[in-house]
Design a protein around this motif. Structure first.
Motif, PDB file in Angstrom:
ATOM      1  N   ARG A 215       0.824  -1.217   0.000  1.00 20.03           N
ATOM      2  CA  ARG A 215       0.000   0.000   0.000  1.00 20.03           C
ATOM      3  C   ARG A 215       0.855   1.263   0.000  1.00 20.03           C
ATOM      4  O   ARG A 215       0.401   2.325  -0.404  1.00 20.03           O
ATOM      5  N   ASP A 216       2.110   1.149   0.444  1.00 20.35           N
ATOM      6  CA  ASP A 216       2.992   2.318   0.476  1.00 20.35           C
ATOM      7  C   ASP A 216       3.840   2.463  -0.788  1.00 20.35           C
ATOM      8  O   ASP A 216       4.474   3.507  -0.984  1.00 20.35           O
ATOM      9  N   VAL A 217       3.842   1.461  -1.638  1.00 22.46           N
ATOM     10  CA  VAL A 217       4.639   1.540  -2.869  1.00 22.46           C
ATOM     11  C   VAL A 217       4.228   2.739  -3.729  1.00 22.46           C
ATOM     12  O   VAL A 217       5.088   3.509  -4.156  1.00 22.46           O
TER      13      VAL A 217
ATOM     14  N   ILE B 234      -0.255  -8.534  -1.440  1.00 22.25           N
ATOM     15  CA  ILE B 234       0.317  -7.482  -2.292  1.00 22.25           C
ATOM     16  C   ILE B 234      -0.781  -6.868  -3.164  1.00 22.25           C
ATOM     17  O   ILE B 234      -0.903  -5.648  -3.284  1.00 22.25           O
ATOM     18  N   ILE B 235      -1.596  -7.717  -3.771  1.00 25.26           N
ATOM     19  CA  ILE B 235      -2.665  -7.237  -4.663  1.00 25.26           C
ATOM     20  C   ILE B 235      -3.652  -6.356  -3.901  1.00 25.26           C
ATOM     21  O   ILE B 235      -4.008  -5.258  -4.339  1.00 25.26           O
ATOM     22  N   LEU B 236      -4.072  -6.828  -2.751  1.00 24.53           N
ATOM     23  CA  LEU B 236      -5.072  -6.106  -1.965  1.00 24.53           C
ATOM     24  C   LEU B 236      -4.531  -4.768  -1.479  1.00 24.53           C
ATOM     25  O   LEU B 236      -5.178  -3.726  -1.628  1.00 24.53           O
ATOM     26  N   GLU B 240      -5.500  -0.795  -2.569  1.00 21.44           N
ATOM     27  CA  GLU B 240      -5.876   0.239  -1.592  1.00 21.44           C
ATOM     28  C   GLU B 240      -4.971   1.461  -1.722  1.00 21.44           C
ATOM     29  O   GLU B 240      -5.439   2.600  -1.745  1.00 21.44           O
ATOM     30  N   GLY B 241      -3.670   1.202  -1.812  1.00 17.27           N
ATOM     31  CA  GLY B 241      -2.704   2.296  -1.888  1.00 17.27           C
ATOM     32  C   GLY B 241      -2.882   3.135  -3.141  1.00 17.27           C
ATOM     33  O   GLY B 241      -2.824   4.364  -3.098  1.00 17.27           O
ATOM     34  N   MET B 242      -3.120   2.470  -4.271  1.00 18.00           N
ATOM     35  CA  MET B 242      -3.338   3.176  -5.537  1.00 18.00           C
ATOM     36  C   MET B 242      -4.599   4.031  -5.461  1.00 18.00           C
ATOM     37  O   MET B 242      -4.599   5.188  -5.880  1.00 18.00           O
ATOM     38  N   ALA B 243      -5.682   3.441  -4.971  1.00 20.68           N
ATOM     39  CA  ALA B 243      -6.953   4.166  -4.890  1.00 20.68           C
ATOM     40  C   ALA B 243      -6.778   5.383  -3.984  1.00 20.68           C
ATOM     41  O   ALA B 243      -7.154   6.505  -4.344  1.00 20.68           O
ATOM     42  N   TRP B 244      -6.166   5.189  -2.834  1.00 21.68           N
ATOM     43  CA  TRP B 244      -5.930   6.282  -1.881  1.00 21.68           C
ATOM     44  C   TRP B 244      -5.146   7.398  -2.550  1.00 21.68           C
ATOM     45  O   TRP B 244      -5.484   8.572  -2.445  1.00 21.68           O
ATOM     46  N   ASN B 245      -4.104   6.994  -3.264  1.00 17.22           N
ATOM     47  CA  ASN B 245      -3.195   7.948  -3.876  1.00 17.22           C
ATOM     48  C   ASN B 245      -3.858   8.732  -5.008  1.00 17.22           C
ATOM     49  O   ASN B 245      -3.693   9.941  -5.129  1.00 17.22           O
ATOM     50  N   ILE B 246      -4.632   8.038  -5.817  1.00 15.90           N
ATOM     51  CA  ILE B 246      -5.307   8.705  -6.930  1.00 15.90           C
ATOM     52  C   ILE B 246      -6.375   9.661  -6.399  1.00 15.90           C
ATOM     53  O   ILE B 246      -6.470  10.803  -6.850  1.00 15.90           O
ATOM     54  N   PHE B 247      -7.144   9.229  -5.402  1.00 15.78           N
ATOM     55  CA  PHE B 247      -8.168  10.115  -4.856  1.00 15.78           C
ATOM     56  C   PHE B 247      -7.552  11.347  -4.201  1.00 15.78           C
ATOM     57  O   PHE B 247      -8.067  12.451  -4.311  1.00 15.78           O
ATOM     58  N   LYS B 248      -6.431  11.121  -3.528  1.00 11.77           N
ATOM     59  CA  LYS B 248      -5.756  12.249  -2.880  1.00 11.77           C
ATOM     60  C   LYS B 248      -5.310  13.259  -3.942  1.00 11.77           C
ATOM     61  O   LYS B 248      -5.495  14.464  -3.796  1.00 11.77           O
ATOM     62  N   THR B 249      -4.735  12.723  -5.026  1.00  5.92           N
ATOM     63  CA  THR B 249      -4.254  13.597  -6.091  1.00  5.92           C
ATOM     64  C   THR B 249      -5.407  14.327  -6.769  1.00  5.92           C
ATOM     65  O   THR B 249      -5.325  15.520  -7.060  1.00  5.92           O
TER      66      THR B 249
END
Lengths: 333, 333
Positions: A215-217, B234-236, B240-249
């Motif tokens: 999640r931090d990657v 890793i997938i899960l 989560e990390g990608m979704a969090w990051n995209i929404f934040k951006t």
């Protein structure tokens, strides 16, 4: 320096490759030799230059065969002696060029690297290192991104050493931080591979900062992200798939109805910016580290701009003698 | 049926859990027993009901201890005999309830499942199955999502069998399709684990549709996605990390400047829709499959609505006797 460029690899070859070579030739005085079907390459070059002359530092070297993505890599390398990949790698080995750049089959490039160019002494498994795009932050280098589905702890240590050197010498990151992909941050978490690798990295003298959860990657918490090729491939492909899927959904929703279309119009610049942040072509391609000569794989769908950037970064890879530094570091171990 | 609900697990406990129980009690006549600190639970229940009476099918069972996410799971299970998790699982085993639902430590729930409830005969490794959210499509079930960092092919076959049964019985997917996570679609790609698992799945009688690359996971190309717990985690987490990051951006960009803010206002409904598509709480929690009684893990940050949905889906899990069907299928193998 003499760049050997595979004119036939990638979805947009040979045109995007030739156009990229022309763009690069405008920014560097180094020589660029494009390898592939002479007629097609000359035609593409003429089209790319329009009314201008083909830059004098670009030349074409004929190769009659092409290795496709669907071929068994090792077999293709052995059989297609006159393919652009085999010819380019043989020229590289013979010193007729200083680096080889290709958007062709990753498998064939890896097989060619092993069979035609050979491993650096002390490196058991060469790896492919890919720039991992980070939104609003500096990109990370992910290694191994898919060359070795199964790895030993020692391989991962090698990946970390080689990637740290590349990150410092080519992308200018001083004393790059290294993290190990794991399913928990704590030292004792994970598989036997991650636990043993953690020990090796801790005592490596690298700037090792512990485990990183997936999640931090995407948050850019490390310069170098080390993992086995299976996990690295999962991370890379899932990131692509997620980005593709979210952009598709955004596009669909944001064009549904008058309000939405109006809103999108007002946000057009921001949407373009968002898409651009995912574009990692400015960082150049993915080096294959662990072989004796510089080989760089470009994304299969590279645009001419991506080709240009890859050539320019690959030149730094060769000029900085990254491979020499890796050889010295591995012998010191 | 009697639902045993861990009142103390999760970031929003006990309030969100109690409120979720009240919401569920309005939709089902089954009994709900909330386990945890009596005083705190009664207070939270009163607050959740406001002027209304606490529903008559809700009761509280006192447990004086709580297992936190930071404790070593097996040790905590052995030592904290009066924790909400240990008490709930012991009640479940003793037949004082039909299912156990908790937003507490995944590790403790897995350890408790193994140590207190026990494995189904023939199942070597229980696994945790998580709903994987798909934008604009039906969700997939990902198994193993992180219980087993190292797996054998036989374990992955078990995961596929158990997940297919759950998907059919609880989420109503008829003859669910099964795919194996791999770094290529071809049968011969991947690690020795994926190659051997491919063989087992091909001959399993399940609706096996071959390998799935990580880039296709977010596109919803399979009902059941099978992988080892390391890769599943890793997938899960990456998703989560990608979704969090995209929404934040998106949030940052879309509030930067007057034009952007105006555009966002016009797109408010669409942005809410987009965020909602990532919310998988309507599918209920993550069942631990492979143990003798139904245990369901909720997301640590579950809202009261998430708690309600998990309770209602977990009731189907118990009513449909998924575990009985798994036991029969494993013996037939």
């Amino acid at each position: 320096m003499r760049v050997l460029l595979d004119g036939m690899g990638g979805d947009n070859a040979p045109y995007a490759v030739c156009e990229g070579a022309v763009l690069a030739a405008q920014e560097t005085e180094h020589e660029i030799v494009i390898i592939g079907d002479e007629d097609k390459l000359n035609e593409a070059l003429k089209k790319a230059c329009g009314r201008d002359d083909i830059p004098s530092n670009i030349s074409v070297c004929h190769a009659s065969e092409v290795i496709s993505n669907n071929e068994a890599p090792a077999l293709a390398i052995r059989r297609k002696k006159d393919s652009s990949i085999v010819k380019g790698m043989n020229m590289l080995k013979a010193g007729e060029g200083d680096l080889f750049v290709s958007a062709g089959s990753t498998g064939a490039l890896l097989a060619g690297g092993l069979l035609l160019i050979g491993r650096i002494k002390g490196i058991d498994r060469p790896a492919i290192c890919t720039i991992y795009p980070i939104l609003g932050n500096k990109a990370s280098l992910l290694c191994d991104a898919g060359a070795n589905a199964e790895c030993k702890p020692r391989n991962l240590l090698d990946f970390a050493i080689m990637s740290s050197i590349y990150m410092e010498k080519v992308l200018g990151r001083e004393n790059p931080t290294v993290k190990l992909v794991n399913i928990g941050e704590e030292e004792e978490k994970g598989s036997s591979l991650t636990k043993e690798t953690f020990e090796l990295l801790k005592n490596s003298g690298l700037n090792f900062k512990g485990n990183i959860e997936a999640r931090d990657v995407p948050k850019g918490r490390a310069d170098v992200i080390v993992t086995d090729g299976f996990t690295g491939n999962i991370i890379l492909k899932l990131t692509e798939g997620m980005a593709w899927n979210i952009f598709k959904t955004i596009k669909k929703k944001f064009t549904d109805g008058l309000h939405a279309r109006l809103g999108s119009l007002l946000l057009l610049d921001k949407l373009k910016e968002l898409k651009k942040e995912f574009d990692y072509s400015s960082y150049g391609g993915a080096p294959i580290l662990g072989i004796k000569r510089p080989v760089v794989k470009m994304h299969g769908s590279s645009s001419s701009n991506g080709v240009k950037n890859t050539i320019l970064k690959a030149l730094i890879f060769a000029e900085q003698d990254v491979i020499g530094v890796i050889e010295d570091s591995i012998q010191e171990k």
